[in-house]
Every structure is written in structure tokens, then in C-alpha cells.
Design an enzyme around this catalytic site. Structure first.
Site, PDB file in Angstrom:
ATOM      1  NE  ARG A 122      -1.357   3.620  -6.968  1.00  0.00           N
ATOM      2  CZ  ARG A 122      -0.986   2.593  -6.260  1.00  0.00           C
ATOM      3  NH1 ARG A 122       0.433   2.321  -6.146  1.00  0.00           N
ATOM      4  NH2 ARG A 122      -1.990   1.780  -5.654  1.00  0.00           N
ATOM      5  NE  ARG A 135      -5.684   1.607  -2.649  1.00  0.00           N
ATOM      6  CZ  ARG A 135      -4.700   2.340  -2.903  1.00  0.00           C
ATOM      7  NH1 ARG A 135      -4.667   3.724  -3.058  1.00  0.00           N
ATOM      8  NH2 ARG A 135      -3.167   2.058  -2.559  1.00  0.00           N
ATOM      9  NE  ARG A 190       0.982   5.769  -3.789  1.00  0.00           N
ATOM     10  CZ  ARG A 190       1.044   4.516  -3.715  1.00  0.00           C
ATOM     11  NH1 ARG A 190       1.675   3.574  -3.541  1.00  0.00           N
ATOM     12  NH2 ARG A 190      -0.370   4.126  -3.520  1.00  0.00           N
ATOM     13  CE  LYS A 200       1.486  -4.024  -0.722  1.00  0.00           C
ATOM     14  NZ  LYS A 200       0.547  -2.746   0.037  1.00  0.00           N
ATOM     15  NE  ARG A 222      -3.324  -6.731  -3.366  1.00  0.00           N
ATOM     16  CZ  ARG A 222      -3.129  -5.331  -3.458  1.00  0.00           C
ATOM     17  NH1 ARG A 222      -3.846  -4.625  -2.827  1.00  0.00           N
ATOM     18  NH2 ARG A 222      -1.875  -5.031  -3.893  1.00  0.00           N
TER      19      ARG A 222
HETATM   20  P1  AP5 Z   1       4.454   2.471  -1.051  1.00  0.00           P
HETATM   21  O1  AP5 Z   1       5.880   1.811  -0.809  1.00  0.00           O
HETATM   22  O2  AP5 Z   1       4.042   2.857  -2.410  1.00  0.00           O
HETATM   23  O3  AP5 Z   1       3.342   1.549  -0.258  1.00  0.00           O
HETATM   24  P2  AP5 Z   1       2.723   0.198  -0.918  1.00  0.00           P
HETATM   25  O4  AP5 Z   1       2.353  -0.446   0.424  1.00  0.00           O
HETATM   26  O5  AP5 Z   1       3.446  -0.367  -1.998  1.00  0.00           O
HETATM   27  O6  AP5 Z   1       1.317   0.891  -1.180  1.00  0.00           O
HETATM   28  P3  AP5 Z   1       0.194   0.533  -2.534  1.00  0.00           P
HETATM   29  O7  AP5 Z   1      -0.628   1.871  -2.394  1.00  0.00           O
HETATM   30  O8  AP5 Z   1       1.187   0.480  -3.766  1.00  0.00           O
HETATM   31  O9  AP5 Z   1      -0.303  -0.715  -2.018  1.00  0.00           O
HETATM   32  P4  AP5 Z   1      -1.536  -1.335  -2.590  1.00  0.00           P
HETATM   33  O10 AP5 Z   1      -1.433  -2.535  -2.153  1.00  0.00           O
HETATM   34  O11 AP5 Z   1      -2.665  -0.707  -2.148  1.00  0.00           O
HETATM   35  O12 AP5 Z   1      -1.524  -1.044  -4.218  1.00  0.00           O
HETATM   36  P5  AP5 Z   1      -1.079  -1.880  -5.514  1.00  0.00           P
HETATM   37  O13 AP5 Z   1      -0.685  -1.121  -6.127  1.00  0.00           O
HETATM   38  O14 AP5 Z   1      -0.438  -3.338  -4.874  1.00  0.00           O
HETATM   39  O15 AP5 Z   1       4.554   3.677  -0.119  1.00  0.00           O
HETATM   40  C1  AP5 Z   1       3.264   4.729  -0.021  1.00  0.00           C
HETATM   41  C2  AP5 Z   1       3.881   6.207   0.123  1.00  0.00           C
HETATM   42  O16 AP5 Z   1       4.270   6.208   1.544  1.00  0.00           O
HETATM   43  C3  AP5 Z   1       4.824   6.456  -0.789  1.00  0.00           C
HETATM   44  O17 AP5 Z   1       4.658   7.891  -1.131  1.00  0.00           O
HETATM   45  C4  AP5 Z   1       6.183   6.253   0.033  1.00  0.00           C
HETATM   46  O18 AP5 Z   1       7.282   7.056  -0.706  1.00  0.00           O
HETATM   47  C5  AP5 Z   1       5.772   6.486   1.322  1.00  0.00           C
HETATM   48  N1  AP5 Z   1       6.579   5.624   2.540  1.00  0.00           N
HETATM   49  C6  AP5 Z   1       6.752   4.067   2.232  1.00  0.00           C
HETATM   50  N2  AP5 Z   1       7.395   4.025   3.333  1.00  0.00           N
HETATM   51  C7  AP5 Z   1       7.470   4.796   4.116  1.00  0.00           C
HETATM   52  C8  AP5 Z   1       8.176   5.035   5.529  1.00  0.00           C
HETATM   53  N3  AP5 Z   1       8.352   3.929   6.009  1.00  0.00           N
HETATM   54  N4  AP5 Z   1       7.926   6.247   5.995  1.00  0.00           N
HETATM   55  C9  AP5 Z   1       7.565   7.263   5.351  1.00  0.00           C
HETATM   56  N5  AP5 Z   1       6.883   7.211   4.085  1.00  0.00           N
HETATM   57  C10 AP5 Z   1       6.859   6.060   3.503  1.00  0.00           C
HETATM   58  O19 AP5 Z   1      -2.628  -2.384  -5.925  1.00  0.00           O
HETATM   59  C11 AP5 Z   1      -3.477  -1.423  -6.377  1.00  0.00           C
HETATM   60  C12 AP5 Z   1      -4.548  -2.052  -6.997  1.00  0.00           C
HETATM   61  O20 AP5 Z   1      -4.674  -3.128  -7.963  1.00  0.00           O
HETATM   62  C13 AP5 Z   1      -5.662  -2.809  -5.772  1.00  0.00           C
HETATM   63  O21 AP5 Z   1      -6.332  -1.775  -5.162  1.00  0.00           O
HETATM   64  C14 AP5 Z   1      -6.288  -3.667  -6.657  1.00  0.00           C
HETATM   65  O22 AP5 Z   1      -7.417  -3.230  -7.243  1.00  0.00           O
HETATM   66  C15 AP5 Z   1      -5.223  -4.069  -7.676  1.00  0.00           C
HETATM   67  N6  AP5 Z   1      -4.377  -5.544  -7.139  1.00  0.00           N
HETATM   68  C16 AP5 Z   1      -3.202  -5.459  -6.976  1.00  0.00           C
HETATM   69  N7  AP5 Z   1      -2.940  -6.790  -6.412  1.00  0.00           N
HETATM   70  C17 AP5 Z   1      -4.043  -7.566  -6.430  1.00  0.00           C
HETATM   71  C18 AP5 Z   1      -4.419  -8.877  -6.108  1.00  0.00           C
HETATM   72  N8  AP5 Z   1      -3.325  -9.700  -5.460  1.00  0.00           N
HETATM   73  N9  AP5 Z   1      -5.608  -9.409  -6.263  1.00  0.00           N
HETATM   74  C19 AP5 Z   1      -6.484  -8.398  -6.799  1.00  0.00           C
HETATM   75  N10 AP5 Z   1      -6.583  -7.286  -7.058  1.00  0.00           N
HETATM   76  C20 AP5 Z   1      -5.102  -6.678  -6.953  1.00  0.00           C
END
Ligand code: AP5
Length: 223
Positions: A166, A177, A133, A22, A97
Site C-alpha cells: 500500500r 498516520r 504488509r 483490525k 476516528r
Molecule cells: P491489518 O489487519 O491490515 O491492520 P489494520 O489495523 O487493518 O491496519 P490498516 O493499516 O489497514 O489500518 P489503518 O486504520 O491505518 O488503515 P485504513 O485502511 O483503515 O494488519 C497489518 C499487517 O500486520 C498485515 O500484514 C497483517 O497480515 C499483519 N498482522 C495483523 N495482525 C497480526 C498479528 N496479530 N501478528 C502478526 N502480524 C499481524 O485507512 C487508510 C486511510 O483511509 C486513513 O489513513 C485515512 O486517510 C482514510 N480513512 C479510513 N477511515 C477513515 C475515517 N474514519 N476517517 C477519516 N479517514 C479515514
């Protein structure tokens, strides 16, 4: 959902599992379409770093791989949507979410046009991506030791800072997760699936391949 944006602000909801890409796709969309990127994860991490009450409350949930309470997120999202100018588009990366968040968003977006892009990736690919990552703490650039490594190991190409993992990318937190995603966020995908403006994208290819499909879906709304 409405699927045409004219003079109103509009919303692109980017959904997908942890590590689904994402954040990567959102950055590419910002470049291509000039959208504003709101990642709820990034916003919460920044609040935690600054030591705000919301950030301090969120930190323990995030480090355990649990969802942060809906009330904290609601205020953050409401404030950002209210600040959009006519015709301006934003990406919601990581929100909603839970079904409660999806219903809240429906209430506050009013008649703002909205499209949902759901990036689907098999779990074994997610685990590998999250294990690989690395993030630059200074400029925020994201790398992957398997798929997009820095030129010098563990150093940012742009600013030379030591890259970090992270805390929630440790294997046991990743497992939690993914469980939370299956249990609480999957029903949100079902909530949007079948509505106009919903797009499902295969996220298992490389970032450029995935972007072709993502940008086609966003182009319908942003043109
Ligand atoms: P990346 O693009 O970073 O993936 P992402 O989907 O953004 O993954 P996240 O881990 O950030 O998602 P998440 O939803 O768990 O975490 P968030 O920070 O939102 O890609 C990942 C890796 O793969 C990178 O190294 C990238 O280079 C690589 N990559 C990407 N695309 C690729 C491809 N096509 N091919 C190869 N490699 C690739 O949330 C964290 C925490 O915050 C949650 O657990 C929760 O506690 C809290 N939180 C956030 N939002 C909410 C909400 N709405 N409600 C409640 N709690 C929330």
C-alpha cells in the site's frame, strides 16, 4: 451503549492504530459470526480506484496519511447502517476516528446495540507489521513478509497475482498516520473507555491469540 443484540441490527466497532490488526481480526469475525465487514479504508480505496468524486477527493488525504474529511465518511457510514436487516451485525473497521465522527455515529445509530473493541499494540510492532504488509490486488488477501508470508515470494497463494505494498505503508507516511492516530483517534478511545460494551484487547500476540480475546468480546453481543 447497549450491549445486548436481539431483533435489531447491531454494531461492532473495531478500533486500533494503523497496523493494529483490525482488518485481520475483522475477516476472522466474518468467518466466525457471519458479520458484515465495513472497512472505511477499503471502501475509500475502492471509490478511489473507480474514480468516483468521493474517492478522488479522498485519495490525496490517504496517500499523505491524513484523515479524509468527516462529511465524506458520514454519508458512507449512514448509508451502510441504514441497509442492515433486523438481527444483522456489522463491523465498523476504522470508523469512528475523530470525536466528531464518534458523536455523529452516536446520533445515527439510535438504539442499535453496539460494542467497542480496542486493539492495543506497541508502536515498534506496528511499524514492522506495516513495513511487511503485502496485499493481493486481485482477491484482496493480505500477507506479511515477516509474520504470514506467501508460499512463493511476492505472489498470492490463492490467485498467483503479484502482491503490492500500500502506498501509505511507506515509512514517512506511516509516521504521519501514527501521529494522526495519537492526536485525533486516541481521544475517541477515551470517549468510549468506561462505557458499558467497551473492551480492550492486547493485540501484540499472533492473530489467533488476539482473536481469542476479540471473539469473546463479540460473542457477548452476537449470541
Ligand atoms: P491489518 O489487519 O491490515 O491492520 P489494520 O489495523 O487493518 O491496519 P490498516 O493499516 O489497514 O489500518 P489503518 O486504520 O491505518 O488503515 P485504513 O485502511 O483503515 O494488519 C497489518 C499487517 O500486520 C498485515 O500484514 C497483517 O497480515 C499483519 N498482522 C495483523 N495482525 C497480526 C498479528 N496479530 N501478528 C502478526 N502480524 C499481524 O485507512 C487508510 C486511510 O483511509 C486513513 O489513513 C485515512 O486517510 C482514510 N480513512 C479510513 N477511515 C477513515 C475515517 N474514519 N476517517 C477519516 N479517514 C479515514
Amino acid at each position: 451503549m447497549v450491549t445486548e443484540a436481539k431483533d435489531q441490527p447491531y454494531i461492532v466497532i473495531l478500533m486500533g492504530p494503523p497496523g493494529g490488526g483490525k482488518g485481520t481480526q475483522a475477516k476472522m469475525l466474518v468467518q466466525e459470526f457471519g458479520l458484515i465487514h465495513y472497512s472505511t479504508g477499503d471502501i475509500l480505496r475502492e471509490e478511489a480506484r473507480r474514480g468516483t468524486p468521493a474517492g478522488l477527493q479522498a485519495r490525496a488525504y490517504m496517500e499523505a496519511g491524513e484523515l479524509v474529511p468527516d462529511e465524506i465518511l458520514g454519508g458512507i457510514v449512514r448509508e451502510r447502517l441504514a441497509a442492515l436487516r433486523p438481527g444483522q451485525g456489522c463491523i465498523l473497521d476504522g470508523y469512528p476516528r475523530s470525536l466528531a465522527q464518534a458523536r455523529f455515529l452516536e446520533e445515527i445509530r439510535g438504539d442499535m446495540p453496539c460494542t467497542v473493541i480496542n486493539i492495543e499494540v506497541p508502536e515498534e510492532v506496528l511499524v514492522r507489521r506495516l513495513a511487511g504488509r503485502r496485499t493481493c490486488p486481485t482477491c484482496g488477501k493480505v500477507y506479511n513478509v515477516h509474520f504470514s508470508p506467501p508460499r512463493v515470494a511476492e505472489r498470492c497463494d490463492d490467485c498467483g497475482s503479484q502482491l503490492q505494498r500500500r502506498k501509505d505503508d511507506q515509512a514517512e507516511v506511516v509516521r504521519e498516520r501514527l501521529r494522526v492516530y495519537r492526536e485525533t483517534t486516541r481521544p475517541v478511545v477515551d470517549f468510549y473507555r468506561g462505557l458499558p460494551g467497551y473492551h480492550e484487547v492486547d493485540g501484540s500476540g499472533d492473530a489467533a491469540q488476539v482473536f481469542e480475546a476479540v471473539s469473546r468480546a463479540v460473542g457477548i453481543l452476537a449470541s
